[in-house]
Design a protein around this motif. Structure first.
Motif, PDB file in Angstrom:
ATOM      1  N   VAL A  14      34.746 -14.357 -24.511  1.00 36.47           N
ATOM      2  CA  VAL A  14      33.990 -14.312 -25.762  1.00 36.47           C
ATOM      3  C   VAL A  14      32.580 -14.864 -25.534  1.00 36.47           C
ATOM      4  CG1 VAL A  14      33.845 -15.112 -28.143  1.00 36.47           C
ATOM      5  CG2 VAL A  14      36.070 -14.506 -27.182  1.00 36.47           C
ATOM      6  N   SER A  19      31.083 -11.435 -28.179  1.00 40.33           N
ATOM      7  CA  SER A  19      31.725 -10.446 -29.046  1.00 40.33           C
ATOM      8  C   SER A  19      33.237 -10.611 -28.947  1.00 40.33           C
ATOM      9  CB  SER A  19      31.321  -9.038 -28.632  1.00 40.33           C
ATOM     10  OG  SER A  19      32.137  -8.070 -29.261  1.00 40.33           O
ATOM     11  N   PHE A  20      33.891 -10.799 -30.093  1.00 41.55           N
ATOM     12  CA  PHE A  20      35.348 -10.905 -30.103  1.00 41.55           C
ATOM     13  C   PHE A  20      35.990  -9.573 -29.741  1.00 41.55           C
ATOM     14  CE2 PHE A  20      34.265 -14.741 -32.202  1.00 41.55           C
ATOM     15  CZ  PHE A  20      35.355 -15.596 -32.109  1.00 41.55           C
ATOM     16  N   GLN A  31      42.044  -8.051 -31.102  1.00 43.95           N
ATOM     17  CA  GLN A  31      40.940  -8.904 -31.541  1.00 43.95           C
ATOM     18  C   GLN A  31      41.458 -10.112 -32.312  1.00 43.95           C
ATOM     19  OE1 GLN A  31      37.646  -6.794 -33.254  1.00 43.95           O
ATOM     20  NE2 GLN A  31      36.832  -8.609 -34.285  1.00 43.95           N
ATOM     21  N   SER A  35      40.688 -14.097 -31.614  1.00 41.94           N
ATOM     22  CA  SER A  35      40.223 -15.008 -32.658  1.00 41.94           C
ATOM     23  C   SER A  35      41.155 -16.204 -32.803  1.00 41.94           C
ATOM     24  CB  SER A  35      40.119 -14.256 -33.987  1.00 41.94           C
ATOM     25  OG  SER A  35      39.670 -15.109 -35.013  1.00 41.94           O
ATOM     26  N   LYS A  39      40.411 -20.268 -32.112  1.00 42.71           N
ATOM     27  CA  LYS A  39      40.677 -21.284 -33.146  1.00 42.71           C
ATOM     28  C   LYS A  39      41.572 -22.393 -32.602  1.00 42.71           C
ATOM     29  CE  LYS A  39      40.192 -18.243 -37.176  1.00 42.71           C
ATOM     30  NZ  LYS A  39      40.905 -17.580 -38.310  1.00 42.71           N
ATOM     31  N   PHE A  50      31.824 -21.705 -31.456  1.00 35.32           N
ATOM     32  CA  PHE A  50      31.076 -20.491 -31.780  1.00 35.32           C
ATOM     33  C   PHE A  50      30.553 -20.540 -33.210  1.00 35.32           C
ATOM     34  CE2 PHE A  50      34.052 -19.084 -28.484  1.00 35.32           C
ATOM     35  CZ  PHE A  50      33.176 -18.479 -27.593  1.00 35.32           C
ATOM     36  N   ARG A  52      29.932 -18.039 -36.044  1.00 33.62           N
ATOM     37  CA  ARG A  52      30.363 -16.691 -36.380  1.00 33.62           C
ATOM     38  C   ARG A  52      29.574 -16.167 -37.578  1.00 33.62           C
ATOM     39  NH1 ARG A  52      34.258 -20.153 -34.978  1.00 33.62           N
ATOM     40  NH2 ARG A  52      36.032 -19.543 -33.664  1.00 33.62           N
ATOM     41  N   SER A  53      29.185 -14.909 -37.509  1.00 37.27           N
ATOM     42  CA  SER A  53      28.560 -14.245 -38.650  1.00 37.27           C
ATOM     43  C   SER A  53      29.048 -12.801 -38.669  1.00 37.27           C
ATOM     44  CB  SER A  53      27.028 -14.297 -38.547  1.00 37.27           C
ATOM     45  OG  SER A  53      26.575 -13.490 -37.473  1.00 37.27           O
ATOM     46  N   THR A  54      28.688 -12.068 -39.700  1.00 37.38           N
ATOM     47  CA  THR A  54      29.164 -10.681 -39.819  1.00 37.38           C
ATOM     48  C   THR A  54      28.549  -9.790 -38.752  1.00 37.38           C
ATOM     49  OG1 THR A  54      27.398 -10.264 -41.427  1.00 37.38           O
ATOM     50  CG2 THR A  54      29.578 -10.869 -42.284  1.00 37.38           C
ATOM     51  N   ARG A  56      26.864 -11.049 -35.610  1.00 34.27           N
ATOM     52  CA  ARG A  56      26.838 -11.506 -34.225  1.00 34.27           C
ATOM     53  C   ARG A  56      27.599 -12.816 -34.073  1.00 34.27           C
ATOM     54  NH1 ARG A  56      22.681 -15.271 -33.341  1.00 34.27           N
ATOM     55  NH2 ARG A  56      22.504 -14.609 -31.166  1.00 34.27           N
ATOM     56  N   VAL A  57      27.854 -13.147 -32.798  1.00 38.45           N
ATOM     57  CA  VAL A  57      28.505 -14.401 -32.440  1.00 38.45           C
ATOM     58  C   VAL A  57      27.580 -15.134 -31.476  1.00 38.45           C
ATOM     59  CG1 VAL A  57      30.486 -15.459 -31.281  1.00 38.45           C
ATOM     60  CG2 VAL A  57      30.812 -13.421 -32.702  1.00 38.45           C
TER      61      VAL A  57
END
Length: 296
Positions: A14, A19-20, A31, A35, A39, A50, A52-54, A56-57
């Motif tokens: 990652v 990118s997941f 995926q 994730s 966690k 990380f 995280r956003s809608t 990009r990572v």
């Protein structure tokens, strides 16, 4: 702290791809599994790794710190697996080398040819980069050995260095634009000419800048590029005087260039092979290095 290696492996992919979904593809898992693994690792380390956003990572500072340690470890494990496979007749052997474009073109080709004839079943993987970048690739265990210029500030005490050959750098110019044939130019005089040289992210640039500083001169190049071949091409059309290793200049008369004489002695540099001496070299890798150094 006892943390499953697979969690670190997922983190590595990652962090490498940011990118997941791409990590899931490389690991051949879902995926959601990627994730969930991240966690679990974050919970066990009590750190957010990380952002995280809608769209990009990205790595947090803690994630960047962890990645710097995990990357060489993962590469080291992969290298060990590769060497184990190489020890069996069915194993797919691989030799990973890092070197600059210039060293590959003007020095390595005959040795690669000889190696391929001796070990036809060994896959040769070559990664191009500056000598500084090559040292970083060796540090993170992404290659078995490098061939690089020396001195090289990125090489460290953990790496075994073997000298291959010495060389000198030269200034080449188009004589009808720079009519200095037969004259010994000082560095102060060269300073007034348009100098074409490699970019600052190279050992060659650091070497020339230091040479000028030793004579209390400030070097301001006219053009900085990442290719010695392109520097020579620009010298051929008279844009300036190119600073390149002497082994790049095979026939100046054909190229309509001259090598300028320099009043101050130009220090020698070296081509060296380097590898991590804490990790045993494979037989093909040792053969390749021995072949290059046999001329000494």
């Amino acid at each position: 702290m006892d943390i499953n290696y697979e969690l670190y492996k997922v983190f590595y992919y990652v962090a490498k791809t940011l990118s997941f979904s791409e990590a899931a593809t490389e690991l051949f898992i879902s995926q959601s599994a990627v994730s969930q693994s991240v966690k679990v690792l974050e919970k066990r380390l009590n750190q957010v790794l990380f952002i995280r956003s809608t769209k990009r990572v990205s790595l947090t500072k803690e994630g960047e710190m962890l990645f710097k340690h995990i990357e060489p470890a993962i590469n080291l494990i992969s290298r060990g697996e590769n060497q184990l496979l190489n020890s069996t007749p069915a194993g797919g052997m691989q030799l990973r080398i890092a070197a600059s474009d210039t060293i590959c073109r003007y020095f390595l080709v005959p040795y690669l040819n000889k190696f391929h004839k001796t070990y036809p079943d060994v896959h040769i993987k070559i990664i191009n980069g500056t000598s500084l970048k090559c040292a970083e690739l060796l540090e993170t265990n992404q290659v078995d050995l490098i061939v690089a210029n020396s001195p090289n500030s990125a090489l460290n005490n953990n790496q075994h260095i073997r000298e291959i050959k010495t060389f000198r750098d030269v200034f080449v110019a188009k004589p009808d634009v720079f009519p200095y044939k037969g004259q010994a130019l000082s560095l102060a005089q060269l300073q007034q000419l348009p100098i074409l040289m490699l970019s600052k992210l190279s050992t060659t640039s650091a070497f020339l800048h230091n040479l000028f500083l030793q004579h209390s001169l400030d070097l301001v190049p006219a053009i900085e590029l990442s290719s010695n071949d392109l520097l020579i091409d620009l010298a051929k059309i008279g844009l300036g005087i190119a600073f390149v290793p002497d082994f790049c200049v095979t026939n100046t008369s054909e190229d309509e260039l001259i090598i300028l004489e320099i009043a101050e002695p130009m220090p020698e540099r070296k081509l060296v092979a380097a590898y991590d001496e804490s990790i045993p070299l494979s037989e093909p890798a040792r053969y390749f290095i021995d072949t290059m150094t046999s001329q000494l």
